[in-house]
Design a protein around this motif. Sequence first.
Motif, PDB file in Angstrom:
ATOM      1  N   THR A 162      53.914 -36.261  52.463  1.00 43.96           N
ATOM      2  CA  THR A 162      52.472 -36.451  52.681  1.00 43.96           C
ATOM      3  C   THR A 162      51.708 -36.795  51.854  1.00 43.96           C
ATOM      4  O   THR A 162      50.936 -34.964  51.362  1.00 43.96           O
ATOM      5  N   PHE A 163      50.675 -37.783  51.563  1.00 41.87           N
ATOM      6  CA  PHE A 163      49.996 -37.340  50.810  1.00 41.87           C
ATOM      7  C   PHE A 163      48.468 -38.653  51.070  1.00 41.87           C
ATOM      8  O   PHE A 163      48.666 -38.902  51.760  1.00 41.87           O
ATOM      9  N   ALA A 164      47.221 -37.785  50.832  1.00 40.24           N
ATOM     10  CA  ALA A 164      45.913 -38.709  51.283  1.00 40.24           C
ATOM     11  C   ALA A 164      44.446 -38.375  50.754  1.00 40.24           C
ATOM     12  O   ALA A 164      45.040 -38.085  49.328  1.00 40.24           O
ATOM     13  N   MET A 165      44.265 -39.835  50.049  1.00 40.57           N
ATOM     14  CA  MET A 165      43.265 -39.599  49.565  1.00 40.57           C
ATOM     15  C   MET A 165      41.422 -39.885  50.098  1.00 40.57           C
ATOM     16  O   MET A 165      41.786 -40.907  50.799  1.00 40.57           O
ATOM     17  N   ALA A 202      60.069 -38.880  62.955  1.00 38.40           N
ATOM     18  CA  ALA A 202      60.978 -38.416  63.875  1.00 38.40           C
ATOM     19  C   ALA A 202      61.470 -40.118  63.942  1.00 38.40           C
ATOM     20  O   ALA A 202      63.122 -40.291  65.303  1.00 38.40           O
ATOM     21  N   HIS A 203      61.638 -41.017  64.192  1.00 42.55           N
ATOM     22  CA  HIS A 203      62.359 -42.364  63.970  1.00 42.55           C
ATOM     23  C   HIS A 203      62.805 -42.079  62.514  1.00 42.55           C
ATOM     24  O   HIS A 203      63.925 -42.540  63.314  1.00 42.55           O
ATOM     25  N   SER A 204      63.211 -41.574  61.663  1.00 49.35           N
ATOM     26  CA  SER A 204      63.910 -41.974  60.620  1.00 49.35           C
ATOM     27  C   SER A 204      64.790 -40.671  61.056  1.00 49.35           C
ATOM     28  O   SER A 204      65.663 -40.122  60.486  1.00 49.35           O
ATOM     29  N   LYS A 205      64.063 -39.557  61.216  1.00 48.27           N
ATOM     30  CA  LYS A 205      64.674 -38.489  61.322  1.00 48.27           C
ATOM     31  C   LYS A 205      64.671 -37.419  60.120  1.00 48.27           C
ATOM     32  O   LYS A 205      65.989 -37.327  59.675  1.00 48.27           O
ATOM     33  N   GLU A 206      64.164 -37.466  58.994  1.00 48.75           N
ATOM     34  CA  GLU A 206      64.101 -36.938  58.046  1.00 48.75           C
ATOM     35  C   GLU A 206      62.594 -36.764  57.872  1.00 48.75           C
ATOM     36  O   GLU A 206      61.446 -37.071  57.868  1.00 48.75           O
ATOM     37  N   PHE A 207      62.775 -36.096  56.685  1.00 50.73           N
ATOM     38  CA  PHE A 207      61.472 -34.728  56.324  1.00 50.73           C
ATOM     39  C   PHE A 207      60.702 -36.109  54.712  1.00 50.73           C
ATOM     40  O   PHE A 207      61.608 -37.112  54.052  1.00 50.73           O
ATOM     41  N   VAL A 254      51.946 -32.588  51.582  1.00 48.63           N
ATOM     42  CA  VAL A 254      53.201 -31.801  52.587  1.00 48.63           C
ATOM     43  C   VAL A 254      53.992 -32.403  53.176  1.00 48.63           C
ATOM     44  O   VAL A 254      53.938 -33.632  53.523  1.00 48.63           O
ATOM     45  N   ARG A 255      54.642 -31.537  53.269  1.00 44.76           N
ATOM     46  CA  ARG A 255      55.951 -31.912  53.604  1.00 44.76           C
ATOM     47  C   ARG A 255      55.812 -32.377  55.195  1.00 44.76           C
ATOM     48  O   ARG A 255      55.574 -31.170  56.175  1.00 44.76           O
ATOM     49  N   THR A 256      56.343 -33.454  55.831  1.00 41.47           N
ATOM     50  CA  THR A 256      55.791 -34.062  56.532  1.00 41.47           C
ATOM     51  C   THR A 256      57.461 -34.707  57.971  1.00 41.47           C
ATOM     52  O   THR A 256      58.039 -34.934  57.158  1.00 41.47           O
ATOM     53  N   TYR A 257      57.406 -34.713  59.051  1.00 43.60           N
ATOM     54  CA  TYR A 257      58.527 -34.922  59.455  1.00 43.60           C
ATOM     55  C   TYR A 257      58.900 -36.107  60.303  1.00 43.60           C
ATOM     56  O   TYR A 257      57.391 -36.158  61.356  1.00 43.60           O
ATOM     57  N   LEU A 284      46.164 -32.518  50.056  1.00 40.86           N
ATOM     58  CA  LEU A 284      47.160 -34.187  50.404  1.00 40.86           C
ATOM     59  C   LEU A 284      46.573 -34.240  49.136  1.00 40.86           C
ATOM     60  O   LEU A 284      47.697 -35.543  49.159  1.00 40.86           O
ATOM     61  N   SER A 285      45.920 -34.402  48.391  1.00 35.62           N
ATOM     62  CA  SER A 285      45.800 -35.037  46.663  1.00 35.62           C
ATOM     63  C   SER A 285      46.765 -35.077  46.198  1.00 35.62           C
ATOM     64  O   SER A 285      46.839 -35.722  45.595  1.00 35.62           O
ATOM     65  N   GLU A 286      46.734 -33.530  46.063  1.00 33.50           N
ATOM     66  CA  GLU A 286      47.077 -33.320  44.831  1.00 33.50           C
ATOM     67  C   GLU A 286      48.828 -32.911  44.983  1.00 33.50           C
ATOM     68  O   GLU A 286      49.883 -32.862  44.094  1.00 33.50           O
ATOM     69  N   VAL A 287      48.755 -31.961  46.280  1.00 33.13           N
ATOM     70  CA  VAL A 287      50.382 -31.332  46.142  1.00 33.13           C
ATOM     71  C   VAL A 287      51.346 -32.240  46.678  1.00 33.13           C
ATOM     72  O   VAL A 287      52.538 -32.056  47.287  1.00 33.13           O
TER      73      VAL A 287
END
Length: 108
Positions: free
Chosen positions: A76-79, A68-73, A63-66, A58-61
Motif C-alpha cells: 500500500t502506498f499513499a500520498m 481479505a477478498h483475494s487472500k493476497e498481500f 506498507v505490506r497489506t493483506y 506510505l509514500s516512500e516505502v
Amino acid sequence: MSSRYNVWPIILVPYNLPPWVCMSSTNFMLSLIIPGPKAPGNDIDVFLQPLIDELKVLSEVGVRTYDAHSKEFFDTFAMLMWTVHDLPGYANVSSWSTKGFLACPHCH
C-alpha cells in the motif's frame, strides 16, 4: 458561539476511488482529533508530526497489506495531495502570515 472548548478533526479521504464513492462519509478516515480549550495555533505541527511521519513511510516505502477478498498481500502506498482549511488554519499549517502586509498567499 461562546463555546469554551475547541476540537479540530483531521480527516483523510481516499481519492483513488470514483468521486461518488470517495466523497461518501463511509470512506472518510478520522485520523486525528486535536482537543483542547483553544485552537492549537502554531503548535499544530506537534500534533501532525506522527501523521506526517506515517504518510512519509506510505509514500516512500509502502506498507505490506493483506487483502481479505483475494487472500493476497500487496504493498500500500499513499500520498498527501492537498489540505483543505480556512484562512487562519492555512496560516497555522503553512507558516504563512495571513494578517497584515502580504496577507494573501496567492496574490501577495
